[in-house]
Structure formats: C-alpha cells, structure tokens
Motif scaffolding. Structure first.
Motif, short mmCIF file in Angstrom:
data_model
loop_
_atom_site.label_atom_id
_atom_site.label_comp_id
_atom_site.label_asym_id
_atom_site.label_seq_id
_atom_site.Cartn_x
_atom_site.Cartn_y
_atom_site.Cartn_z
N VAL A 17 30.44 39.06 36.29
CA VAL A 17 31.56 39.56 37.10
C VAL A 17 32.85 39.22 36.37
CG1 VAL A 17 32.78 39.46 39.30
CG2 VAL A 17 30.28 39.24 39.25
N VAL A 18 33.71 40.19 36.20
CA VAL A 18 34.99 39.99 35.53
C VAL A 18 36.12 40.30 36.51
CG1 VAL A 18 36.47 40.60 33.59
CG2 VAL A 18 33.96 40.63 33.32
N ALA A 19 36.92 39.28 36.80
CA ALA A 19 38.06 39.46 37.70
C ALA A 19 39.35 39.36 36.90
CB ALA A 19 38.04 38.41 38.79
N LYS A 20 40.15 40.41 36.94
CA LYS A 20 41.44 40.39 36.26
C LYS A 20 42.53 40.23 37.32
CE LYS A 20 44.45 42.85 33.04
NZ LYS A 20 44.65 44.07 32.20
N LEU A 21 43.41 39.25 37.12
CA LEU A 21 44.47 38.96 38.07
C LEU A 21 45.75 39.70 37.72
CD1 LEU A 21 44.04 35.08 38.49
CD2 LEU A 21 42.74 36.94 39.54
#
Length: 534
Positions: free
Chosen positions: A180-184
């Motif tokens: 899972v890749v979360a970009k803020l």
C-alpha cells in the motif's frame, strides 16, 4: 528511504512518551471505581464458566477460560470508524488490528504491516503487509482492504472523511496484494501514529451490527444493557501472540460498588478501575495493578457562550478552583495536578510549570469577574455524564469552590449517550467535566483545540493557535516539534480554555489467578496476553 521492520520506536518520528510504571497496589481513579475515561448490536449469549478448561505445560499456565470484566459504560457504536468512546475502543481493540499497534512504552509495533518506508521528502509512505492474514469471516486480508479502509477514513471514496487524522492523504495506490502506498498532500509528522486504526474488510458495511476484524478475538454477541461477548480467534495470524483465553465477557455495570461486590463474590474476574476503598474491600485472592493513565481530567468551558467567551471570566473560574483539594478528596490523593491538556506521561512534549499558573486565589477571581462586568457573580451549568461518579464528585467539589467567588453552579447529570450527542458532537453546554484520554501522538491531544477540528467542543478559536499546531504537525525535527507543542499548551493555559485538573492514577483489580495484564500509555486491554494459572 527510511525502512524499519522491527519495533518502530516513536522517537524516530518524534512520537515519544514516558514509560508507564507499575506497582503492586495503591492508586485509584477515584470513588467511582470505573477508571474509564470518558473521553468515547445481536443475540443473547450464554455465560460460560470462567474456570480454565485444560492445563498447559509451562509452569501452571492453563489454556482456555473466560474472563468476565465489569465495564462502566456500553459501546456507543461497534463500528470502529463511528465510535467516539474510549471504553468502546478498549473493548473492540481486541477485535480489530491496524497496520501497527501501540506498545507498552509508546512505541509502534508492527501488526498487519510487516515493514514500511518513507520517501526522502517525507510525503510517501509505503507499507508492506504480512501474508496469510484472514478476517474473522475467513476472507484474506490484502492491500485492497487497507485501501477500502483508508479511503473511508480520508474521504477518497467520494464521501465525507471519517477521520481528520487521514485528511493529509492525497492518493492511495495498491501495486500488488501486499503493498500500500500513501502519498500525503504535505508532510504530517502525526501520520505514522494514526496507522494503529482498524483495518476492516472491503465492502463490508455491517460493522455496527456484527463487526468483523482481524484481531485476536472475534465478536460473538452484544446484548444492550447486559454484556458484549468476544471469542478466541483460532486463526489469528500472529501465532506468537495468539490468545490463550477462550472468551471475554464485558458486563455493563455502571455501579462501581456493585462491581467490587461482584468481583469479591466471584461473579466478575476483573474490574478495570477501582478506588483505594474498593481495593481494601477485596482482601486476599486478588491482584491490584496501578499506574498513571496519560489522561487529562478537565472542566471544559464552552468559549463561544456568554459569559465564558470572556477570557477574564474563564481565568476567574480557574483561580476559584483548588485542584489539590479535588485530588485529595475525589482521587484519594492519587493524581498528578495539571495545568494544560497534556500529562507528564508525555514527557517529551509536556510543558512544566503550567500547573502553577492559577494558584487558588478567591480575591483574584472576584476582581477578574468585576473587570469583566460580573461583580454580582454569574450562573453556570456544569453538565456531567452520570455514569462517571468520579466526574460527578469532581463537579460537586467545584460547585462549592465556585460559590465562594459568587459563581452559582448547577450540576446537570445526563446519560452518556446524551453527553456524546449534546456536548461532544454539538457543543450544547456551558461547562462539562470529563476525562480526555492520552494518545500516542501529541497532535491527537492538542489538535482537539484547532478551530477547524470538527469535534472542538471547547469552541476555542485562535488563528495563532491554529498556526502553532499546524507548524508542529509538519515539523519532522523532534525537538522543534516538541517546542511548538509546548507553546501551544502555554497558550491554552493563558487563555484559560478549560480548567485542567489532573491525570488520575488508574488501578485495575483482578483475581490473583489471572495473569498477563499490562498497562499502556493509552487505554488498552490486551486480553490476548492474559491467561489463568492453576
């Protein structure tokens, strides 16, 4: 890229707090014996015997058994994304797991996540999930479930976000089943600690009626007014920390004295919060575990209603209250006096000295009321959740102290559900007494006062304060971040946003045959670690 796959120490992300000390006896939450901070369904279940079923081979530890726990409040919602009550969270935490969980010393411990990495600019978090995890319905937990969970929390599903903690997420990607890749949108030093939130199954919308998670215990039944029952998850993914107990029954017992009598008679096995007086009644055959709660008991003031919208009136109220008397009479001496919405348990962020800002001074209080145009005094309604005798007793002491300076306080006791709706959700009150539980990250504590925070029931509004906590949330340097939060605490104290009273010690009573209980810096009951002995 920063990559960690063991215990994730919060110091790396400036999320540090002091360890919680344990002692064999003493300490209390006060006369209510609940110890539960009020921070914030289904068929009837047959009660099973609490006696363990079979002996294990390791030094008297036995497999199986049921623990019956006295709880002062009922769940406000079984859905982890819709519940606001701390007591509910401490029960249902056994049903749900997040990417991480909070450890005994405020560290982040990998749970569903096997490892994570952060990009050099601090904007992209990549989580690698453990394989072979199953939800309680038998379905596999994959990155799609994390995406579904975080999309609901952040509002990326096109609906209103369910948690401000995830508002910083700009995009979510799932390149494979276990990544899972979360970009803020911007750097957020509080984001990592937010990942203890529950992961729920994709497209399952019945959590409020029949919750399904991946934790060590499964939901069995909820009978309003009676009990919530959990059963052992035989397929729990973490075999090293798999539960020994077969069953946990949370019995709803708002009467603290009844809880003590039930423990003494054998009808209850554990009371998570008991007064010193209650502990003395137990005698032999019981164990008391005590420690600080990292909780802030306060009298919140609605800064938007007259005359509490005048800082001089709020300061007058602070000068009129003797916190030492409250600690001695209500908490039986077992509490640490506070001056802001931060406990010294959050050692790195705690601003010392604020507890001395408003030493009791009746004449100063009267003078401030006069300057504010209320020389003849004011009337004040203090709304208190009736199921928390600790807070009701505090209100009674405060009402007497306020009377001395010409403030006529009326105590209004309401049901917990009414308190949540009227006070917490809609700020329909003048003053209220409640306990706000500590968190793993300071922004979760001080961000409550941000004018943009939906549940800012203090109705405190300050552009300067918002800027301070906003900067702190973006600041990666631990020391600079701590200094910003200390400045924020000082502002809350100077503005007398509330009356910050104490962090009461917490004592948990249980049968002496029940082992493995741990105290955490957040309210947490880890029944997977508990077991009976012969």
């Amino acid at each position: 890229m920063l990559k960690l796959n063991r215990s994730l120490m919060l110091g790396c992300s400036a999320l540090m707090a002091a360890s919680v000390a344990l002692s064999g006896c003493g300490g209390s939450t006060g006369k209510d014996g609940s110890g539960n901070s009020s921070s914030i369904p289904t068929e009837s279940a047959v009660t099973s015997s609490p006696s363990p079923s079979a002996a294990a081979s390791d030094g008297g530890k036995v497999e199986g058994g049921t623990v019956r726990v006295a709880m002062a409040t009922e769940p406000d919602n079984l859905d982890p994304y819709l519940s606001a009550a701390t007591d509910t969270g401490s029960m249902m935490d056994n049903v749900f797991d997040g990417l991480f969980e909070g450890g005994e010393n405020s560290e982040l411990v990998p749970a569903i996540a096997e490892s994570y990495s952060v990009s050099g600019d601090g904007l992209t978090y990549t989580f690698t999930l453990k394989k072979g995890i199953k939800f309680h319905d038998g379905s596999d937990l994959t990155s799609e479930d994390v995406y579904y969970s975080y999309a609901k929390l952040s509002g990326l599903n096109g609906k209103d976000p369910l948690s401000s903690k995830f508002a910083a997420i700009e995009t979510l990607e799932t390149p494979d089943d276990y990544t899972v890749v979360a970009k803020l949108k911007e750097k957020d030093a509080a984001f990592l600690a937010a990942n203890i939130v529950a992961i729920v199954p994709k497209d399952y919308e019945e959590q409020s009626a029949k919750p399904i998670g991946a934790g060590p215990f499964k939901f069995s039944a909820y009978t309003p007014g009676q009990q919530l029952v959990l059963e052992k998850n035989e397929s729990f993914y973490d075999r090293e920390h798999a539960p020994t107990l077969d069953r946990v029954e949370f019995k709803f017992m708002p009467d603290a004295n009844a809880s003590v009598l039930a423990l003494k008679s054998g009808d209850i096995d554990m009371v998570p919060g008991i007064s010193s007086q209650g502990a003395l009644q137990l005698g032999d055959g019981f164990r008391i575990v005590s420690g600080p709660q990292n909780m802030v008991q306060l009298m919140a003031l609605n800064n938007s209603v007259e005359p509490l919208n005048d800082v001089k009136v709020r300061q007058a109220i602070n000068y009129a209250i003797d916190k030492d008397v409250i600690i001695q009479t209500v908490a039986e001496g077992n509490g640490v006096k506070l001056g802001s919405n931060m406990s010294p348990a959050m050692k790195m962020y705690y601003q010392e000295g604020l507890e001395k800002r408003y030493e009791p001074n009746a004449e100063k209080a009267k003078q401030l009321l006069k300057e504010a145009g209320y020389e003849q005094g004011i009337k004040l309604t203090i709304t208190v959740p009736s199921n928390y005798k600790f807070h009701v007793d505090t209100a009674q002491v405060i009402a007497e102290q306020l009377k001395v300076v010409g403030i006529q306080a009326t105590i209004k006791q309401v049901e917990w559900s009414s308190w949540l709706e009227d006070v917490y959700n809609n700020a329909k009150y003048e003053a209220t007494i409640v306990g706000l539980t500590g968190k793993l990250d300071p922004h979760e504590v001080l961000g409550r006062y941000d004018s943009k925070y939906a549940k800012n029931f203090f109705k405190f509004s300050s552009a300067e304060y918002d800027e301070l906590v906003g900067k702190a949330r973006l600041e990666i340097d631990p020391n600079k971040r701590a200094e910003l939060y200390k400045q924020a605490q000082t502002m809350l104290t100077e503005q007398a946003v509330a009356v910050y009273i104490m962090d009461p010690s917490r004592s948990v009573a249980m049968k002496d045959s029940l082992e493995g209980f741990k105290i955490y810096p957040i309210q947490k009951y880890d029944f997977a670690a508990m077991y009976y002995t012969k």
